[in-house]
Design a protein around this motif. Sequence first.
Motif, mmCIF file in Angstrom:
data_model
loop_
_atom_site.group_PDB
_atom_site.id
_atom_site.type_symbol
_atom_site.label_atom_id
_atom_site.label_comp_id
_atom_site.label_asym_id
_atom_site.label_seq_id
_atom_site.Cartn_x
_atom_site.Cartn_y
_atom_site.Cartn_z
ATOM 1 N N LEU A 101 3.686 -4.087 -3.365
ATOM 2 C CA LEU A 101 2.459 -4.846 -3.246
ATOM 3 C C LEU A 101 1.276 -3.886 -3.170
ATOM 4 C CD1 LEU A 101 3.706 -7.341 -0.493
ATOM 5 C CD2 LEU A 101 3.715 -7.698 -2.973
ATOM 6 N N GLN A 102 0.451 -3.876 -4.209
ATOM 7 C CA GLN A 102 -0.719 -3.009 -4.269
ATOM 8 C C GLN A 102 -0.358 -1.566 -3.898
ATOM 9 O OE1 GLN A 102 -2.888 -5.589 -1.551
ATOM 10 N NE2 GLN A 102 -4.256 -6.231 -3.209
ATOM 11 N N PRO A 103 0.552 -0.967 -4.658
ATOM 12 C CA PRO A 103 1.099 0.345 -4.284
ATOM 13 C C PRO A 103 0.084 1.475 -4.324
ATOM 14 C CG PRO A 103 1.774 -0.260 -6.504
ATOM 15 C CD PRO A 103 1.112 -1.471 -5.912
ATOM 16 N N ALA A 104 0.182 2.342 -3.305
ATOM 17 C CA ALA A 104 -0.587 3.579 -3.251
ATOM 18 C C ALA A 104 0.411 4.723 -3.237
ATOM 19 C CB ALA A 104 -1.469 3.612 -2.007
ATOM 20 N N LEU A 105 0.453 5.495 -4.310
ATOM 21 C CA LEU A 105 1.395 6.611 -4.409
ATOM 22 C C LEU A 105 0.758 7.863 -3.837
ATOM 23 C CD1 LEU A 105 2.863 6.084 -7.997
ATOM 24 C CD2 LEU A 105 4.064 5.794 -5.825
ATOM 25 N N ASN A 106 1.430 8.475 -2.849
ATOM 26 C CA ASN A 106 0.914 9.704 -2.250
ATOM 27 C C ASN A 106 1.258 10.927 -3.068
ATOM 28 O OD1 ASN A 106 -0.159 8.370 0.054
ATOM 29 N ND2 ASN A 106 1.905 8.235 0.924
ATOM 30 N N THR A 107 2.379 10.870 -3.786
ATOM 31 C CA THR A 107 2.823 11.994 -4.615
ATOM 32 C C THR A 107 3.387 11.453 -5.920
ATOM 33 O OG1 THR A 107 5.022 11.957 -3.588
ATOM 34 C CG2 THR A 107 3.387 13.444 -2.621
ATOM 35 N N PRO A 108 3.433 12.288 -6.971
ATOM 36 C CA PRO A 108 4.026 11.834 -8.234
ATOM 37 C C PRO A 108 5.485 11.433 -8.037
ATOM 38 C CG PRO A 108 2.788 13.868 -8.550
ATOM 39 C CD PRO A 108 2.879 13.657 -7.067
ATOM 40 N N LEU A 109 5.946 10.487 -8.837
ATOM 41 C CA LEU A 109 7.335 10.041 -8.746
ATOM 42 C C LEU A 109 8.280 11.146 -9.203
ATOM 43 C CD1 LEU A 109 7.104 6.394 -10.132
ATOM 44 C CD2 LEU A 109 7.148 7.143 -7.747
ATOM 45 N N SER A 133 0.836 -1.195 0.000
ATOM 46 C CA SER A 133 0.000 0.000 0.000
ATOM 47 C C SER A 133 0.880 1.259 0.000
ATOM 48 C CB SER A 133 -0.954 -0.036 1.194
ATOM 49 O OG SER A 133 -2.006 0.875 1.032
ATOM 50 N N SER A 134 0.757 2.123 1.020
ATOM 51 C CA SER A 134 1.596 3.323 1.022
ATOM 52 C C SER A 134 3.066 2.970 1.187
ATOM 53 C CB SER A 134 1.155 4.279 2.129
ATOM 54 O OG SER A 134 1.259 3.675 3.399
ATOM 55 N N GLY A 135 3.353 1.829 1.854
ATOM 56 C CA GLY A 135 4.737 1.366 1.946
ATOM 57 C C GLY A 135 5.283 0.969 0.599
ATOM 58 N N ALA A 136 4.422 0.398 -0.251
ATOM 59 C CA ALA A 136 4.830 0.061 -1.617
ATOM 60 C C ALA A 136 5.048 1.322 -2.431
ATOM 61 C CB ALA A 136 3.770 -0.815 -2.277
ATOM 62 N N GLY A 137 4.206 2.320 -2.181
ATOM 63 C CA GLY A 137 4.404 3.600 -2.853
ATOM 64 C C GLY A 137 5.734 4.219 -2.483
ATOM 65 N N TYR A 138 6.117 4.075 -1.203
ATOM 66 C CA TYR A 138 7.423 4.594 -0.785
ATOM 67 C C TYR A 138 8.558 3.852 -1.487
ATOM 68 C CZ TYR A 138 11.672 5.464 1.718
ATOM 69 O OH TYR A 138 12.975 5.781 1.994
ATOM 70 N N ALA A 139 8.456 2.524 -1.565
ATOM 71 C CA ALA A 139 9.501 1.747 -2.231
ATOM 72 C C ALA A 139 9.675 2.201 -3.675
ATOM 73 C CB ALA A 139 9.167 0.261 -2.174
ATOM 74 N N ALA A 140 8.557 2.439 -4.369
ATOM 75 C CA ALA A 140 8.628 2.906 -5.757
ATOM 76 C C ALA A 140 9.248 4.296 -5.833
ATOM 77 C CB ALA A 140 7.229 2.913 -6.370
ATOM 78 N N ALA A 141 8.895 5.161 -4.869
ATOM 79 C CA ALA A 141 9.441 6.514 -4.865
ATOM 80 C C ALA A 141 10.936 6.509 -4.571
ATOM 81 C CB ALA A 141 8.701 7.368 -3.839
ATOM 82 N N ALA A 142 11.358 5.671 -3.624
ATOM 83 C CA ALA A 142 12.785 5.569 -3.297
ATOM 84 C C ALA A 142 13.567 5.036 -4.487
ATOM 85 C CB ALA A 142 12.982 4.676 -2.080
ATOM 86 N N ASN A 143 12.969 4.106 -5.220
ATOM 87 C CA ASN A 143 13.594 3.566 -6.428
ATOM 88 C C ASN A 143 13.795 4.669 -7.457
ATOM 89 O OD1 ASN A 143 14.502 1.899 -8.485
ATOM 90 N ND2 ASN A 143 12.580 0.794 -8.728
ATOM 91 N N ALA A 144 12.738 5.427 -7.727
ATOM 92 C CA ALA A 144 12.804 6.475 -8.746
ATOM 93 C C ALA A 144 13.788 7.579 -8.370
ATOM 94 C CB ALA A 144 11.418 7.069 -8.972
ATOM 95 N N ARG A 145 13.845 7.908 -7.091
ATOM 96 C CA ARG A 145 14.719 9.005 -6.655
ATOM 97 C C ARG A 145 16.168 8.566 -6.479
ATOM 98 N NH1 ARG A 145 11.477 12.968 -2.452
ATOM 99 N NH2 ARG A 145 9.368 12.590 -3.235
#
Length: 304
Positions: A121-129, A97-109
Amino acid sequence: EDNLTSGPDYVHATASMAYVARELAARGIIVVAIDVHAKEELTWGGEPDPFVLQTALVKLHLSILGRMSSGETFGLSWAKDLAGQIDTTRIAMVGHSSGAGYAAAANARGVFPELKAIVALQPALNTPLVWKGSLVPSLILSGQCDEQVGTDGPVDLARELAVKQKSAVVITASVARATHIGLVAGGGSDQIGLVRPVNTGACASKLAPQVAQGAVARLTADFLETALAGGTAYTFGVSPDAPVTVTSATPTATVVSRPVTSLPGPVDPRSIAYDVSTTQVVPTKPADLTLADEQVIGFSQARM
């Protein structure tokens, strides 16, 4: 017509992702499940940007692991066995969820040079990458009956990653009839939260949470074993009890599914025992700062 349910929009269950941790540990991967009361607490008045807080937590835990590998025990008898055994130059992030969104954001940054793979897992992004680095291998998982982020969010994220860097490994997995809260052990009903449960079509009969969790634990471990070894040929074990569709979103990786007769079993988060250390591992609190619950801030080790 779907009805918007009421209640808290999150569920906090101690050791709720222990089922993933156990399967990864069984594959020889050292696992740290960060379980803290922070932005969901009504008394929380700290850093308003979740990314800043989450990054600080990950860096703190990496520091602890490094110190343990250097021989520090933090007063825990079992910690001596970790001396020289922890490789913090190859890490992976698994989030839901939001933890997955963080993992994706950390990857992109690209904030962690040691990062070698992520599982969202079922990512919820709080902000654009925000794009600043090269992508590491990514597994993006969705649930067919996800009542929180739906199926479009994970698919859109995988598509964005694949478009941004065609040479990266981006793999998608969709678990049939799986809900969002079903991946949180102890989470309970998908009626919890500000959600619109999906109850039509295939989702009229949802996958049992324990089965969904077993499928996710297997997918996560299969992916990380190959990703951390630097491979590009991925083989995933799939049980007929939990149908999964796995595909590669980029031409970099090949994906094969093979049938398995069993999946990792569930872990009741209430069954987890803890060894507690009172060694302070965070910076000293400023004297003029008053916390809602004054106590020694250490850390604990779950024993499964």
